[in-house]
Motif scaffolding. Sequence first.
Motif, mmCIF file in Angstrom:
data_model
loop_
_atom_site.group_PDB
_atom_site.id
_atom_site.type_symbol
_atom_site.label_atom_id
_atom_site.label_comp_id
_atom_site.label_asym_id
_atom_site.label_seq_id
_atom_site.Cartn_x
_atom_site.Cartn_y
_atom_site.Cartn_z
ATOM 1 N N TRP A 30 -66.831 -53.223 -25.237
ATOM 2 C CA TRP A 30 -65.860 -54.136 -25.851
ATOM 3 C C TRP A 30 -65.145 -54.848 -24.721
ATOM 4 N N LEU A 31 -65.113 -56.175 -24.765
ATOM 5 C CA LEU A 31 -64.419 -56.941 -23.733
ATOM 6 C C LEU A 31 -63.617 -58.051 -24.401
ATOM 7 N N ASP A 32 -62.310 -57.892 -24.426
ATOM 8 C CA ASP A 32 -61.407 -58.916 -24.972
ATOM 9 C C ASP A 32 -61.840 -59.417 -26.352
ATOM 10 N N GLY A 33 -62.194 -58.504 -27.228
ATOM 11 C CA GLY A 33 -62.570 -58.864 -28.587
ATOM 12 C C GLY A 33 -64.041 -59.154 -28.800
ATOM 13 N N ASP A 34 -64.832 -59.138 -27.748
ATOM 14 C CA ASP A 34 -66.273 -59.377 -27.860
ATOM 15 C C ASP A 34 -67.036 -58.067 -27.697
ATOM 16 N N GLN A 35 -68.004 -57.837 -28.572
ATOM 17 C CA GLN A 35 -68.918 -56.713 -28.413
ATOM 18 C C GLN A 35 -70.121 -57.210 -27.611
ATOM 19 N N ILE A 36 -70.399 -56.513 -26.511
ATOM 20 C CA ILE A 36 -71.484 -56.917 -25.616
ATOM 21 C C ILE A 36 -72.467 -55.760 -25.496
ATOM 22 N N ALA A 37 -73.736 -56.058 -25.731
ATOM 23 C CA ALA A 37 -74.801 -55.068 -25.587
ATOM 24 C C ALA A 37 -75.321 -55.125 -24.153
ATOM 25 N N LEU A 38 -75.220 -54.002 -23.454
ATOM 26 C CA LEU A 38 -75.712 -53.886 -22.076
ATOM 27 C C LEU A 38 -77.027 -53.124 -22.086
ATOM 28 N N PHE A 39 -77.994 -53.643 -21.367
ATOM 29 C CA PHE A 39 -79.288 -52.979 -21.262
ATOM 30 C C PHE A 39 -79.571 -52.691 -19.800
ATOM 31 N N TYR A 40 -79.853 -51.432 -19.507
ATOM 32 C CA TYR A 40 -80.150 -50.973 -18.151
ATOM 33 C C TYR A 40 -81.659 -50.731 -18.083
ATOM 34 N N LEU A 41 -82.350 -51.615 -17.354
ATOM 35 C CA LEU A 41 -83.808 -51.596 -17.296
ATOM 36 C C LEU A 41 -84.270 -51.456 -15.851
ATOM 37 N N PRO A 42 -84.178 -50.249 -15.299
ATOM 38 C CA PRO A 42 -84.501 -50.076 -13.878
ATOM 39 C C PRO A 42 -85.961 -50.333 -13.534
ATOM 40 N N GLU A 43 -86.839 -50.351 -14.528
ATOM 41 C CA GLU A 43 -88.263 -50.547 -14.261
ATOM 42 C C GLU A 43 -88.781 -51.885 -14.781
ATOM 43 N N ALA A 44 -87.899 -52.822 -15.091
ATOM 44 C CA ALA A 44 -88.314 -54.096 -15.683
ATOM 45 C C ALA A 44 -89.137 -54.943 -14.713
ATOM 46 N N GLY A 45 -88.937 -54.761 -13.419
ATOM 47 C CA GLY A 45 -89.743 -55.468 -12.438
ATOM 48 C C GLY A 45 -89.398 -56.932 -12.240
ATOM 49 N N GLU A 46 -88.308 -57.396 -12.776
ATOM 50 C CA GLU A 46 -87.923 -58.796 -12.613
ATOM 51 C C GLU A 46 -86.781 -58.967 -11.609
ATOM 52 N N GLY A 47 -86.438 -57.918 -10.895
ATOM 53 C CA GLY A 47 -85.366 -58.007 -9.924
ATOM 54 C C GLY A 47 -83.986 -57.786 -10.522
ATOM 55 N N ARG A 48 -83.873 -57.850 -11.827
ATOM 56 C CA ARG A 48 -82.594 -57.617 -12.506
ATOM 57 C C ARG A 48 -82.715 -56.339 -13.319
ATOM 58 N N VAL A 49 -81.826 -55.408 -13.074
ATOM 59 C CA VAL A 49 -81.868 -54.156 -13.827
ATOM 60 C C VAL A 49 -80.877 -54.150 -14.982
ATOM 61 N N LEU A 50 -79.919 -55.081 -14.972
ATOM 62 C CA LEU A 50 -78.930 -55.161 -16.045
ATOM 63 C C LEU A 50 -79.057 -56.479 -16.792
ATOM 64 N N HIS A 51 -78.902 -56.383 -18.116
ATOM 65 C CA HIS A 51 -78.885 -57.567 -18.972
ATOM 66 C C HIS A 51 -77.766 -57.369 -19.976
ATOM 67 N N ALA A 52 -77.083 -58.454 -20.323
ATOM 68 C CA ALA A 52 -75.973 -58.386 -21.274
ATOM 69 C C ALA A 52 -76.064 -59.547 -22.254
ATOM 70 N N ILE A 53 -76.037 -59.209 -23.543
ATOM 71 C CA ILE A 53 -76.060 -60.216 -24.598
ATOM 72 C C ILE A 53 -75.029 -59.823 -25.657
ATOM 73 N N ASP A 54 -74.705 -60.762 -26.538
ATOM 74 C CA ASP A 54 -73.845 -60.415 -27.669
ATOM 75 C C ASP A 54 -74.487 -59.288 -28.460
ATOM 76 N N ASN A 55 -73.673 -58.405 -28.983
ATOM 77 C CA ASN A 55 -74.166 -57.321 -29.828
ATOM 78 C C ASN A 55 -74.410 -57.806 -31.258
ATOM 79 N N HIS A 56 -73.859 -58.948 -31.611
ATOM 80 C CA HIS A 56 -73.933 -59.479 -32.977
ATOM 81 C C HIS A 56 -75.293 -60.124 -33.251
ATOM 82 N N ASP A 57 -75.986 -59.637 -34.260
ATOM 83 C CA ASP A 57 -77.271 -60.177 -34.683
ATOM 84 C C ASP A 57 -77.015 -61.324 -35.657
ATOM 85 N N PRO A 58 -77.354 -62.570 -35.285
ATOM 86 C CA PRO A 58 -77.047 -63.703 -36.156
ATOM 87 C C PRO A 58 -77.769 -63.663 -37.501
ATOM 88 N N ARG A 59 -78.939 -63.065 -37.563
ATOM 89 C CA ARG A 59 -79.698 -63.025 -38.827
ATOM 90 C C ARG A 59 -79.051 -62.073 -39.832
#
Length: 120
Positions: A30-59
């Motif tokens: 939770w950050l200032d009223g926003d729910q943020i989904a954090l994904f820790y992907l140490p084996e993703a192989g793209e150089g980025r191990v963390l990704h963050a998107i809104d937790n809210h599913d628009p559908r």
Amino acid sequence: MQAVEAVQAMTWQAVCERSDLIANSGVVVWLDGDQIALFYLPEAGEGRVLHAIDNHDPRSGANVLGRGIVGYLQGELVVAAPLYKQHYCFSDGRCLEAPDQHVRVWPVRLNGDRVEIGRL
């Protein structure tokens, strides 16, 4: 504003510790009223191990993306929404099945053992 200048102008807020993350899975913060989904992907192989998107599913309208399944589809690293299975790209938040749907992508980084979310 150039990309480097934007990153330098960003304010970073600590939201959790690395030890709070689960490898290859999501957690929600939770950050200032926003729910943020954090994904820790140490084996993703793209150089980025963390990704963050809104937790809210628009559908579905539910706050569930942090419980989604991570994988690759059409060459993109995505999370599958748990309810209706749309796939949202970590790179830009677009939905592969419905281009009119998207989620916000948040800047995220590890600073030592702290996980930080960025805001301009």
